[in-house]
Design a protein around this motif. Structure first.
Motif, PDB file in Angstrom:
ATOM      1  N   ALA A 190      49.116  49.502  -6.787  1.00 56.36           N
ATOM      2  CA  ALA A 190      47.806  50.040  -6.406  1.00 56.36           C
ATOM      3  C   ALA A 190      46.759  49.667  -7.452  1.00 56.36           C
ATOM      4  CB  ALA A 190      47.878  51.558  -6.234  1.00 56.36           C
ATOM      5  N   VAL A 194      43.410  47.411  -6.722  1.00 60.71           N
ATOM      6  CA  VAL A 194      42.062  47.890  -7.053  1.00 60.71           C
ATOM      7  C   VAL A 194      41.352  46.888  -7.969  1.00 60.71           C
ATOM      8  CG1 VAL A 194      40.878  49.616  -8.468  1.00 60.71           C
ATOM      9  CG2 VAL A 194      42.458  50.353  -6.684  1.00 60.71           C
ATOM     10  N   ALA A 231      60.496  54.948   3.509  1.00 59.02           N
ATOM     11  CA  ALA A 231      59.134  55.463   3.732  1.00 59.02           C
ATOM     12  C   ALA A 231      59.082  56.988   3.751  1.00 59.02           C
ATOM     13  CB  ALA A 231      58.576  54.900   5.037  1.00 59.02           C
ATOM     14  N   GLU A 235      56.562  58.611   0.926  1.00 61.91           N
ATOM     15  CA  GLU A 235      55.255  59.162   1.313  1.00 61.91           C
ATOM     16  C   GLU A 235      54.875  60.430   0.531  1.00 61.91           C
ATOM     17  OE1 GLU A 235      55.383  59.257   5.570  1.00 61.91           O
ATOM     18  OE2 GLU A 235      55.067  57.096   5.748  1.00 61.91           O
ATOM     19  N   LEU A 238      53.841  59.479  -2.997  1.00 61.60           N
ATOM     20  CA  LEU A 238      52.494  58.894  -3.050  1.00 61.60           C
ATOM     21  C   LEU A 238      51.432  59.987  -2.946  1.00 61.60           C
ATOM     22  CD1 LEU A 238      53.071  55.851  -0.661  1.00 61.60           C
ATOM     23  CD2 LEU A 238      52.791  55.752  -3.156  1.00 61.60           C
ATOM     24  N   GLU A 242      48.398  60.906  -5.580  1.00 64.25           N
ATOM     25  CA  GLU A 242      46.982  61.015  -5.194  1.00 64.25           C
ATOM     26  C   GLU A 242      46.421  62.380  -5.602  1.00 64.25           C
ATOM     27  OE1 GLU A 242      48.260  58.873  -1.177  1.00 64.25           O
ATOM     28  OE2 GLU A 242      46.298  59.808  -0.978  1.00 64.25           O
ATOM     29  N   LEU A 245      45.714  62.507  -9.347  1.00 62.91           N
ATOM     30  CA  LEU A 245      44.458  61.835  -9.701  1.00 62.91           C
ATOM     31  C   LEU A 245      43.263  62.689  -9.270  1.00 62.91           C
ATOM     32  CD1 LEU A 245      45.398  58.177  -8.685  1.00 62.91           C
ATOM     33  CD2 LEU A 245      45.027  59.025 -11.010  1.00 62.91           C
ATOM     34  N   ARG A 249      39.997  64.117 -11.408  1.00 60.58           N
ATOM     35  CA  ARG A 249      38.592  64.030 -10.964  1.00 60.58           C
ATOM     36  C   ARG A 249      37.940  65.398 -10.958  1.00 60.58           C
ATOM     37  NH1 ARG A 249      36.928  62.100  -5.916  1.00 60.58           N
ATOM     38  NH2 ARG A 249      39.042  62.334  -5.066  1.00 60.58           N
TER      39      ARG A 249
ATOM     40  N   ALA B 239      38.829  57.426  -7.576  1.00 54.55           N
ATOM     41  CA  ALA B 239      38.768  57.543  -6.110  1.00 54.55           C
ATOM     42  C   ALA B 239      39.276  56.264  -5.449  1.00 54.55           C
ATOM     43  CB  ALA B 239      37.333  57.855  -5.672  1.00 54.55           C
ATOM     44  N   ALA B 240      38.961  55.114  -6.038  1.00 56.40           N
ATOM     45  CA  ALA B 240      39.424  53.842  -5.476  1.00 56.40           C
ATOM     46  C   ALA B 240      40.948  53.749  -5.529  1.00 56.40           C
ATOM     47  CB  ALA B 240      38.793  52.671  -6.233  1.00 56.40           C
ATOM     48  N   LEU B 241      41.530  54.253  -6.617  1.00 56.11           N
ATOM     49  CA  LEU B 241      42.994  54.206  -6.746  1.00 56.11           C
ATOM     50  C   LEU B 241      43.647  55.137  -5.723  1.00 56.11           C
ATOM     51  CD1 LEU B 241      45.883  54.733  -8.081  1.00 56.11           C
ATOM     52  CD2 LEU B 241      44.822  52.577  -8.710  1.00 56.11           C
ATOM     53  N   GLU B 242      43.059  56.320  -5.560  1.00 50.58           N
ATOM     54  CA  GLU B 242      43.594  57.245  -4.549  1.00 50.58           C
ATOM     55  C   GLU B 242      43.529  56.608  -3.162  1.00 50.58           C
ATOM     56  OE1 GLU B 242      41.254  60.613  -6.896  1.00 50.58           O
ATOM     57  OE2 GLU B 242      41.815  61.297  -4.903  1.00 50.58           O
ATOM     58  N   GLU B 244      43.603  53.490  -2.460  1.00 55.64           N
ATOM     59  CA  GLU B 244      44.578  52.399  -2.377  1.00 55.64           C
ATOM     60  C   GLU B 244      45.975  52.950  -2.076  1.00 55.64           C
ATOM     61  OE1 GLU B 244      43.025  49.206  -3.046  1.00 55.64           O
ATOM     62  OE2 GLU B 244      44.751  48.808  -1.775  1.00 55.64           O
ATOM     63  N   LEU B 245      46.333  54.053  -2.716  1.00 52.93           N
ATOM     64  CA  LEU B 245      47.628  54.680  -2.418  1.00 52.93           C
ATOM     65  C   LEU B 245      47.641  55.204  -0.986  1.00 52.93           C
ATOM     66  CD1 LEU B 245      48.168  56.599  -5.782  1.00 52.93           C
ATOM     67  CD2 LEU B 245      49.494  54.641  -4.950  1.00 52.93           C
ATOM     68  N   GLY B 246      46.497  55.696  -0.529  1.00 49.90           N
ATOM     69  CA  GLY B 246      46.399  56.153   0.857  1.00 49.90           C
ATOM     70  C   GLY B 246      46.623  55.009   1.834  1.00 49.90           C
ATOM     71  N   ARG B 247      46.145  53.799   1.451  1.00 51.05           N
ATOM     72  CA  ARG B 247      46.376  52.627   2.314  1.00 51.05           C
ATOM     73  C   ARG B 247      47.859  52.312   2.443  1.00 51.05           C
ATOM     74  NH1 ARG B 247      42.038  50.433  -0.695  1.00 51.05           N
ATOM     75  NH2 ARG B 247      40.161  50.856   0.482  1.00 51.05           N
ATOM     76  N   LEU B 248      48.595  52.450   1.341  1.00 55.14           N
ATOM     77  CA  LEU B 248      50.037  52.208   1.430  1.00 55.14           C
ATOM     78  C   LEU B 248      50.685  53.261   2.326  1.00 55.14           C
ATOM     79  CD1 LEU B 248      52.741  50.933   0.776  1.00 55.14           C
ATOM     80  CD2 LEU B 248      52.759  52.162  -1.404  1.00 55.14           C
ATOM     81  N   ARG B 249      50.268  54.513   2.172  1.00 56.76           N
ATOM     82  CA  ARG B 249      50.849  55.563   3.024  1.00 56.76           C
ATOM     83  C   ARG B 249      50.570  55.275   4.492  1.00 56.76           C
ATOM     84  NH1 ARG B 249      49.427  61.005   2.819  1.00 56.76           N
ATOM     85  NH2 ARG B 249      47.554  60.561   1.589  1.00 56.76           N
ATOM     86  N   LEU B 252      52.833  52.486   5.636  1.00 59.84           N
ATOM     87  CA  LEU B 252      54.197  52.984   5.840  1.00 59.84           C
ATOM     88  C   LEU B 252      54.266  53.807   7.118  1.00 59.84           C
ATOM     89  CD1 LEU B 252      55.119  54.037   2.183  1.00 59.84           C
ATOM     90  CD2 LEU B 252      56.044  52.098   3.472  1.00 59.84           C
ATOM     91  N   GLY B 253      53.243  54.611   7.347  1.00 58.17           N
ATOM     92  CA  GLY B 253      53.226  55.457   8.537  1.00 58.17           C
ATOM     93  C   GLY B 253      53.179  54.650   9.823  1.00 58.17           C
TER      94      GLY B 253
END
Lengths: 288, 288
Positions: A190, A194, A231, A235, A238, A242, A245, A249, B239-242, B244-249, B252-253
């Motif tokens: 990730a 980024v 997966a 999940e 992951l 998130e 992080l 923030r 926020a960008a890293l979060e 990016e991890l959301g994109r992987l989730r 996978l989904g």
């Protein structure tokens, strides 16, 4: 139980299979190797690995070291040829599906899944090397019907090459490595994604940042197999990252420096070798 | 311009200040050092650093190497004593606030901020060592009124100890390091926190995972200062890293293995030394 078989088949000569093949050749084992890549087979032959093919002499031990996505099909194709093997093991990063395949093929009694925690971002025969497993954690995962003899052979094999073995069930294994192996990989990837989106290369990072980023260079196809296969366990890991992080923030948004420090201190606790869990379950019996 | 001053004050003898002091002592510079910790001062004295105190001989160069949160106040206290110095520089991880403080104190002409990208997870005098800056990127950040002479002295100083210098403004610097330094630290710390919550220690990780986790062991107080000071730039990076991890989730989904592979490949692009940006802006003029 001797840790060294007389004749082993190693199917897949990448980082893990290649390194194990080198170790076994060095111990006088007759190693018959397979790989989808002809150049790999030629290179392995120079290192003493007999190229496999029709009529290869039957093994007493079989090591499956193909990508986890290919493991069930590879087992299915191998099954008719390995009736005489006393041990069938693998080296994949996930276990539930491979174990289920071994059981469905009637190989359960002789099958013991194995997962050496020894990889890094490099892959392929070119990266394989002796010593890769020295001191490495090796998870051993029996089927529902693995015999004591097969379990002992698997442990002896991996201990012979320097592994520190720990036995657990397939479900527990897959849950554990989602956090200890797949999550660190995902986090590094990730970060790489980024930075790449912002056209920032690794040369712009300091030595500590480059350590974090290194794993992102792992083979994408290998990790697509692993993450897809696991997966359901990955999940939540992951999501937890998130959320963590998000906590930083929120702390930054509060303007409360002490809250920010507490957040970094919590991270430090996880990196400390005195952290809970670092020493436990290292071996489920004493070495030797 | 010679890279080596005759007498330098080094204020703060941690990893960065201590390493610079050692380098300067080795080059025959009279180094006067300050540190809040008496044991550090004693250890530094054994390495040839003259302990600072009332009546210390005036410097031609001053290096501020205290935590970024303390830099403005340290500058304010130093200002009356360093009228004769030709160069005042620092080594902090953020720049806007320190630069503003230097300007407000009337030190702008002689001040050049510096940020060597040379740290790792270790801190303190005990971790300081010669060679720390060899080949390291060093960002140089002038004030609005820095003279050409002071800029040349700063560059010569950091090049003398092996740094590869690149000049940029304070705002650009703080934005850049939010992504290249503070984000990798936060990611590693977040992994440490997540693992710690589950009582998983670093011993349960493989070598690649331990690389990702290592930076989490950095001093929490240092990073609380840095992250708080640069919160406005760090927040979008987190926020960008979060995301990016959301994109992987999400990948996978979807159950789409190719989409998962594309995600890991994007991460690999960021780790590749051929990635855009890895080579550019390495030096804003040729070395030497």
């Amino acid at each position: 139980v001797t840790g060294v078989p007389e004749r082993a088949w190693v199917v897949g000569l990448g980082l893990i299979g290649g390194s194990l093949a080198r170790e076994l050749v060095a111990r006088g084992v007759e190693v018959v190797g397979w790989d989808a890549d002809p150049a790999t087979l030629r290179a392995a032959a120079l290192a003493g690995v007999v190229p496999g093919g029709p009529g290869a002499a039957p093994p007493d031990t079989v090591v499956l070291a193909v990508p986890v996505g290919d493991a069930p099909e590879a087992l299915r194709r191998l099954a008719p040829e390995i009736g005489g093997a006393r041990l069938i093991t693998d080296a994949g990063s996930t276990k539930r599906r491979t174990i289920a395949a071994a059981e469905a093929l009637g190989l359960g009694e002789r099958f013991v899944g194995a997962h050496p925690m020894a990889g890094d971002h490099r892959g392929g025969w070119a990266a394989s090397r002796p010593g890769l497993f020295r001191g490495a954690r090796v998870y051993l995962v029996p089927t529902r019907t693995t015999t004591g003899a097969a379990a002992a052979l698997a442990r002896a094999l991996w201990e012979a090459v320097g592994g520190r073995c720990e036995t657990m069930g397939a479900a527990e294994h897959d849950r554990r490595v989602a956090w200890t192996s797949h999550l660190p990989q995902a986090v590094s990837s990730a970060l790489g994604a980024v930075l790449s989106r912002r056209s920032i290369g690794p040369g712009a990072l300091g030595p500590g940042g480059r350590d974090v980023l290194r794993l992102a260079g792992s083979p994408a196809a290998t990790w697509a197999d692993i993450a897809t296969d696991n997966a359901d366990e990955l999940e939540p890991a992951l999501a937890a990252l998130e959320a963590e992080l998000g906590r930083l923030r929120a702390a930054l948004g509060s303007g409360d420096r002490d809250r920010v420090e507490a957040w970094f201190a919590a991270g430090g606790a996880g990196a400390s070798t005195s952290a809970a869990g670092s020493g436990r379950a290292c071996l489920d019996r004493p070495p030797g």
